[in-house]
Write a protein that holds these residues in place. Structure first.
Motif, PDB file in Angstrom:
ATOM      1  N   LEU A 154       0.809  -1.218   0.000  1.00 61.56           N
ATOM      2  CA  LEU A 154       0.000   0.000   0.000  1.00 61.56           C
ATOM      3  C   LEU A 154       0.843   1.269   0.000  1.00 61.56           C
ATOM      4  N   PHE A 155       1.914   1.274   0.783  1.00 59.84           N
ATOM      5  CA  PHE A 155       2.678   2.496   0.982  1.00 59.84           C
ATOM      6  C   PHE A 155       4.082   2.441   0.401  1.00 59.84           C
ATOM      7  N   GLY A 156       4.465   1.338  -0.200  1.00 55.43           N
ATOM      8  CA  GLY A 156       5.820   1.202  -0.714  1.00 55.43           C
ATOM      9  C   GLY A 156       6.774   0.850   0.413  1.00 55.43           C
ATOM     10  N   SER A 157       8.014   0.670   0.052  1.00 54.64           N
ATOM     11  CA  SER A 157       8.993   0.279   1.066  1.00 54.64           C
ATOM     12  C   SER A 157       9.856   1.454   1.506  1.00 54.64           C
ATOM     13  N   GLY A 158       9.404   2.663   1.217  1.00 58.35           N
ATOM     14  CA  GLY A 158      10.149   3.860   1.613  1.00 58.35           C
ATOM     15  C   GLY A 158      10.056   4.098   3.110  1.00 58.35           C
ATOM     16  N   ALA A 159      10.704   5.142   3.562  1.00 61.30           N
ATOM     17  CA  ALA A 159      10.734   5.472   4.980  1.00 61.30           C
ATOM     18  C   ALA A 159       9.346   5.915   5.446  1.00 61.30           C
ATOM     19  N   LEU A 160       8.955   5.426   6.600  1.00 57.98           N
ATOM     20  CA  LEU A 160       7.693   5.810   7.218  1.00 57.98           C
ATOM     21  C   LEU A 160       7.969   6.385   8.595  1.00 57.98           C
ATOM     22  N   SER A 161       7.045   7.162   9.091  1.00 66.46           N
ATOM     23  CA  SER A 161       7.144   7.706  10.445  1.00 66.46           C
ATOM     24  C   SER A 161       6.035   7.112  11.291  1.00 66.46           C
ATOM     25  N   LEU A 162       6.293   6.996  12.572  1.00 67.58           N
ATOM     26  CA  LEU A 162       5.305   6.466  13.504  1.00 67.58           C
ATOM     27  C   LEU A 162       5.096   7.483  14.603  1.00 67.58           C
ATOM     28  N   THR A 163       3.849   7.814  14.848  1.00 65.85           N
ATOM     29  CA  THR A 163       3.501   8.725  15.922  1.00 65.85           C
ATOM     30  C   THR A 163       2.615   7.989  16.904  1.00 65.85           C
ATOM     31  N   THR A 164       2.912   8.122  18.175  1.00 65.30           N
ATOM     32  CA  THR A 164       2.085   7.471  19.190  1.00 65.30           C
ATOM     33  C   THR A 164       1.596   8.512  20.179  1.00 65.30           C
ATOM     34  N   LEU A 165       0.519   8.184  20.824  1.00 58.24           N
ATOM     35  CA  LEU A 165      -0.031   9.046  21.855  1.00 58.24           C
ATOM     36  C   LEU A 165      -0.130   8.217  23.119  1.00 58.24           C
ATOM     37  N   GLY A 166       0.551   8.640  24.158  1.00 57.93           N
ATOM     38  CA  GLY A 166       0.551   7.889  25.406  1.00 57.93           C
ATOM     39  C   GLY A 166       1.752   6.971  25.503  1.00 57.93           C
ATOM     40  N   PRO A 167       1.839   6.250  26.591  1.00 54.36           N
ATOM     41  CA  PRO A 167       3.007   5.385  26.809  1.00 54.36           C
ATOM     42  C   PRO A 167       3.032   4.206  25.835  1.00 54.36           C
ATOM     43  N   VAL A 168       4.235   3.872  25.378  1.00 54.80           N
ATOM     44  CA  VAL A 168       4.435   2.744  24.480  1.00 54.80           C
ATOM     45  C   VAL A 168       5.534   1.875  25.073  1.00 54.80           C
ATOM     46  N   LYS A 169       5.273   0.595  25.153  1.00 58.23           N
ATOM     47  CA  LYS A 169       6.297  -0.318  25.657  1.00 58.23           C
ATOM     48  C   LYS A 169       7.446  -0.377  24.655  1.00 58.23           C
ATOM     49  N   GLU A 170       8.653  -0.221  25.136  1.00 57.87           N
ATOM     50  CA  GLU A 170       9.810  -0.234  24.250  1.00 57.87           C
ATOM     51  C   GLU A 170       9.963  -1.580  23.554  1.00 57.87           C
ATOM     52  N   THR A 171       9.468  -2.634  24.173  1.00 50.11           N
ATOM     53  CA  THR A 171       9.607  -3.951  23.569  1.00 50.11           C
ATOM     54  C   THR A 171       8.711  -4.130  22.361  1.00 50.11           C
ATOM     55  N   VAL A 172       7.705  -3.289  22.187  1.00 54.16           N
ATOM     56  CA  VAL A 172       6.789  -3.414  21.061  1.00 54.16           C
ATOM     57  C   VAL A 172       7.401  -2.837  19.793  1.00 54.16           C
ATOM     58  N   LEU A 173       8.114  -1.747  19.902  1.00 58.67           N
ATOM     59  CA  LEU A 173       8.626  -1.046  18.733  1.00 58.67           C
ATOM     60  C   LEU A 173       9.560  -1.879  17.856  1.00 58.67           C
ATOM     61  N   PRO A 174      10.516  -2.643  18.409  1.00 53.79           N
ATOM     62  CA  PRO A 174      11.368  -3.440  17.510  1.00 53.79           C
ATOM     63  C   PRO A 174      10.594  -4.472  16.682  1.00 53.79           C
ATOM     64  N   GLU A 175       9.453  -4.915  17.153  1.00 43.98           N
ATOM     65  CA  GLU A 175       8.669  -5.913  16.424  1.00 43.98           C
ATOM     66  C   GLU A 175       8.076  -5.347  15.145  1.00 43.98           C
ATOM     67  N   LEU A 176       7.917  -4.050  15.059  1.00 41.53           N
ATOM     68  CA  LEU A 176       7.287  -3.465  13.885  1.00 41.53           C
ATOM     69  C   LEU A 176       8.132  -3.679  12.643  1.00 41.53           C
ATOM     70  N   LYS A 177       9.401  -3.406  12.682  1.00 44.86           N
ATOM     71  CA  LYS A 177      10.341  -3.616  11.573  1.00 44.86           C
ATOM     72  C   LYS A 177       9.772  -3.213  10.230  1.00 44.86           C
ATOM     73  N   ILE A 178       9.128  -2.078  10.190  1.00 38.03           N
ATOM     74  CA  ILE A 178       8.527  -1.608   8.933  1.00 38.03           C
ATOM     75  C   ILE A 178       9.530  -0.772   8.190  1.00 38.03           C
TER      76      ILE A 178
END
Length: 64
Positions: free
Chosen positions: A40-64
């Protein structure tokens, strides 16, 4: 909601139970989501914005 059931009946030739839908959703993997996102979005660079606390262990799993 009944329109959805009719569409499934017409497309698949049978009615699908809620349990079948949940089973299909549970089968979706992180790789499946990554593939869809890349299509849908290609393999280019994407940004992620979150609102509120995010567990640091979740972010590496995204690997987008």
């Amino acid at each position: 909601m009944s329109r959805i059931w009719v569409k499934w009946k017409l497309r698949l030739g049978k009615y699908i139970t809620v349990d079948e839908v949940v089973e299909k959703i549970d089968q979706v993997t992180a790789d499946d989501l990554r593939n869809i996102i890349n299509r849908l979005f290609g393999s280019g660079a994407l940004s992620l914005t979150t609102l509120g606390p995010v567990k640091e262990t979740v972010l590496p799993e995204l690997k987008i």
